[in-house]
Motif scaffolding. Structure first.
Motif, short mmCIF file in Angstrom:
data_model
loop_
_atom_site.label_atom_id
_atom_site.label_comp_id
_atom_site.label_asym_id
_atom_site.label_seq_id
_atom_site.Cartn_x
_atom_site.Cartn_y
_atom_site.Cartn_z
N PRO A 1 0.91 -0.74 0.79
CA PRO A 1 -0.32 0.00 -0.67
C PRO A 1 0.57 1.58 0.18
CG PRO A 1 -1.33 -1.24 1.69
CD PRO A 1 0.54 -2.79 1.11
N ALA A 2 1.65 1.39 0.60
CA ALA A 2 2.77 2.83 0.67
C ALA A 2 3.28 3.13 -1.12
CB ALA A 2 4.18 1.90 1.65
N GLU A 3 3.39 1.39 -1.37
CA GLU A 3 4.42 2.01 -2.50
C GLU A 3 2.97 2.77 -3.65
OE1 GLU A 3 5.33 -1.59 -3.94
OE2 GLU A 3 6.91 -2.28 -2.80
N GLN A 4 1.56 2.00 -3.29
CA GLN A 4 0.43 2.35 -4.21
C GLN A 4 0.11 3.54 -4.02
OE1 GLN A 4 -2.34 -0.53 -3.06
NE2 GLN A 4 -1.59 -1.95 -4.21
N PHE B 1 2.71 5.89 -2.77
CA PHE B 1 3.55 6.84 -3.63
C PHE B 1 3.37 6.99 -5.48
CE2 PHE B 1 7.35 7.69 -5.20
CZ PHE B 1 7.45 9.22 -5.00
N ALA B 2 2.60 5.78 -5.87
CA ALA B 2 2.35 6.11 -6.67
C ALA B 2 1.55 6.99 -7.41
CB ALA B 2 2.36 4.68 -8.13
N ARG B 3 0.33 6.85 -6.74
CA ARG B 3 -0.86 7.40 -6.84
C ARG B 3 -0.61 9.15 -6.57
NH1 ARG B 3 -3.35 9.28 -10.33
NH2 ARG B 3 -6.30 10.05 -8.91
N SER B 4 -0.32 8.94 -5.32
CA SER B 4 0.13 11.16 -4.91
C SER B 4 1.24 11.53 -5.97
CB SER B 4 0.76 10.55 -3.38
OG SER B 4 2.02 9.93 -3.22
N HIS B 5 2.36 10.86 -6.76
CA HIS B 5 2.68 11.39 -7.68
C HIS B 5 1.78 11.68 -8.58
CE1 HIS B 5 5.60 11.61 -11.43
NE2 HIS B 5 6.09 11.97 -10.18
N GLN B 6 1.55 10.76 -8.86
CA GLN B 6 0.45 11.66 -9.76
C GLN B 6 -0.49 12.50 -9.42
OE1 GLN B 6 -1.85 8.04 -11.18
NE2 GLN B 6 -0.52 7.09 -12.10
N LEU B 7 -1.06 13.12 -8.28
CA LEU B 7 -1.61 13.72 -7.49
C LEU B 7 -0.61 15.49 -7.54
CD1 LEU B 7 -4.34 12.34 -5.47
CD2 LEU B 7 -4.57 13.44 -8.40
N LEU C 1 9.15 4.30 -9.85
CA LEU C 1 7.94 5.16 -10.91
C LEU C 1 7.48 4.47 -12.05
CD1 LEU C 1 7.48 8.17 -9.28
CD2 LEU C 1 6.06 6.97 -8.51
N PRO C 2 6.32 4.01 -12.42
CA PRO C 2 6.36 3.83 -14.05
C PRO C 2 7.16 4.29 -15.18
CG PRO C 2 4.03 3.31 -13.03
CD PRO C 2 4.75 4.31 -12.57
N ALA C 3 7.53 4.11 -16.54
CA ALA C 3 8.15 4.11 -17.04
C ALA C 3 6.99 5.68 -17.58
CB ALA C 3 8.55 3.27 -18.01
N GLY C 4 7.71 6.17 -18.41
CA GLY C 4 6.90 7.36 -18.64
C GLY C 4 6.54 8.36 -18.09
N SER C 5 6.67 8.18 -16.91
CA SER C 5 5.73 9.27 -15.69
C SER C 5 6.04 10.97 -15.60
CB SER C 5 6.51 8.99 -13.96
OG SER C 5 5.39 7.97 -13.87
N ILE D 1 7.34 5.47 3.14
CA ILE D 1 6.89 6.39 1.57
C ILE D 1 7.98 8.11 1.78
CG2 ILE D 1 5.68 8.10 0.55
CD1 ILE D 1 3.12 6.54 3.02
N SER D 2 8.32 7.35 0.75
CA SER D 2 9.82 8.94 0.71
C SER D 2 9.99 9.25 -0.58
CB SER D 2 11.17 7.75 1.28
OG SER D 2 12.51 8.32 0.97
N VAL D 3 10.48 10.00 -1.12
CA VAL D 3 10.53 10.78 -2.69
C VAL D 3 12.26 10.51 -2.67
CG1 VAL D 3 9.17 12.58 -2.84
CG2 VAL D 3 11.89 12.93 -2.67
N ALA D 4 12.62 9.57 -2.08
CA ALA D 4 14.76 9.38 -1.95
C ALA D 4 15.18 8.03 -1.13
CB ALA D 4 15.27 10.61 -0.98
#
Ligand SMILES: C[S@@+](CC[C@H](N)C(=O)[O-])C[C@H]1O[C@@H](n2cnc3c(N)ncnc32)[C@H](O)[C@@H]1O
Length: 255
Positions: free
Chosen positions: A29-32, A34-40, A201-205, A243-246
């Motif tokens: 869930p932490a990965e999910q 992160f991925a969604r919060s990055h999109q937002l 993150l998914p390629a092309g983000s 959950i981290s950008v680093a």
């Protein structure tokens, strides 16, 4: 082993962090998240002492813990943007001074920030900020030899240096920044490389940016560490943040 209850508290926290880091019911869930919060564009939601800071709160908390532990005299940062991370550093340096009985205005502690484009409205806001006396702003590319020389000169004779890299996120650029600045980091301190999470993150983000999977701060960190055994990734920080950008970006100087 010490019987001090606070030491015991910290030991237990490390054990819990290590356990959660291998518990898929929280890491997935932490990965999910992160991925969604990055999109937002979640990292744009926050400010520090009224300046926008482009960070996740978890990384801000980790940064505070590092500063409190290392007690740097100098923080070098690449990537200023609106100045939130610079104000964060300046405020923590003032608190360190106060905790040591020093007058922040008299103490030599400071943060040096470099950005290729310090927009007029950001510079004006920082110029008017009450903590401006703790900051040095340098405009130019962080990998330009003249800028490197200016930045490095601020570290002359300074014993405790912390470095934070958060500018252009391509592999080549971050590798050049690591080569330029990481050696300034003092023993026991950190070089923090932000946005290593791009690799996960998914390629092309980032359709409008030159970085992507395979070309980002994490790939640079992994290449650079092969020839720099004096640094290691502090996985304890990754384990507790989740959950981290680093991730893999908290590099501790161990030799
Ligand atoms: C992610 S933002 C920095 C965010 C800031 N550290 C914070 O936490 O609020 C990246 C910044 O890097 C700057 N930048 C891009 N390329 C650069 C370069 N070659 N040298 C220095 N800064 C650069 C951009 O102008 C931008 O302001």
């Amino acid at each position: 082993m010490s019987n001090d209850p606070i030491q015991a508290h910290f030991r237990e926290a490390v054990q819990r962090a290590n356990a959660q880091a291998v518990d898929a019911s929280i890491t997935k869930p932490a990965e999910q998240f992160f991925a969604r919060s990055h999109q937002l564009q979640y990292s744009y939601n926050f400010s520090w002492l009224s300046r926008p800071i482009i960070q996740y709160p978890q990384d801000i908390a980790a940064f505070q813990e590092i500063v409190s532990q290392v007690k740097p005299d100098l923080i070098l940062e690449t990537g200023i943007a609106h100045g939130g991370s610079l104000v964060l550093s300046a405020s923590l340096l003032c608190l360190l001074d106060v905790m040591e009985g020093l007058d922040p205005r008299q103490s030599p502690r400071k943060v040096v920030g470099v950005d290729i484009d310090i927009r007029a409205h950001n510079r004006n806001a920082l110029d008017e900020h009450p903590l401006r006396f703790k900051m040095e702003l340098i405009e130019g590319s962080s990998i330009d030899p003249e800028i490197i020389q200016q930045v490095v000169s601020h570290a002359d004779g300074v014993s405790r240096v912390l470095v934070s890299l958060d500018s252009n996120h391509t592999h080549e650029h971050v590798l050049a920044e690591l080569n330029a600045y990481a050696d300034l980091v003092s023993f026991g301190s950190y070089c923090i490389v932000f946005d290593t999470a791009i690799e996960d993150l998914p390629a092309g983000s980032f359709p409008n940016r030159p970085w992507d999977v395979g070309n980002n701060p994490k790939t640079a960190v992994h290449e650079w560490l092969k020839t720099h055994p004096e640094f290691e990734i502090d996985r304890g920080i990754d384990n507790k943040l989740l959950i981290s950008v680093a991730p893999d970006g908290y590099l501790k100087r161990i030799a």
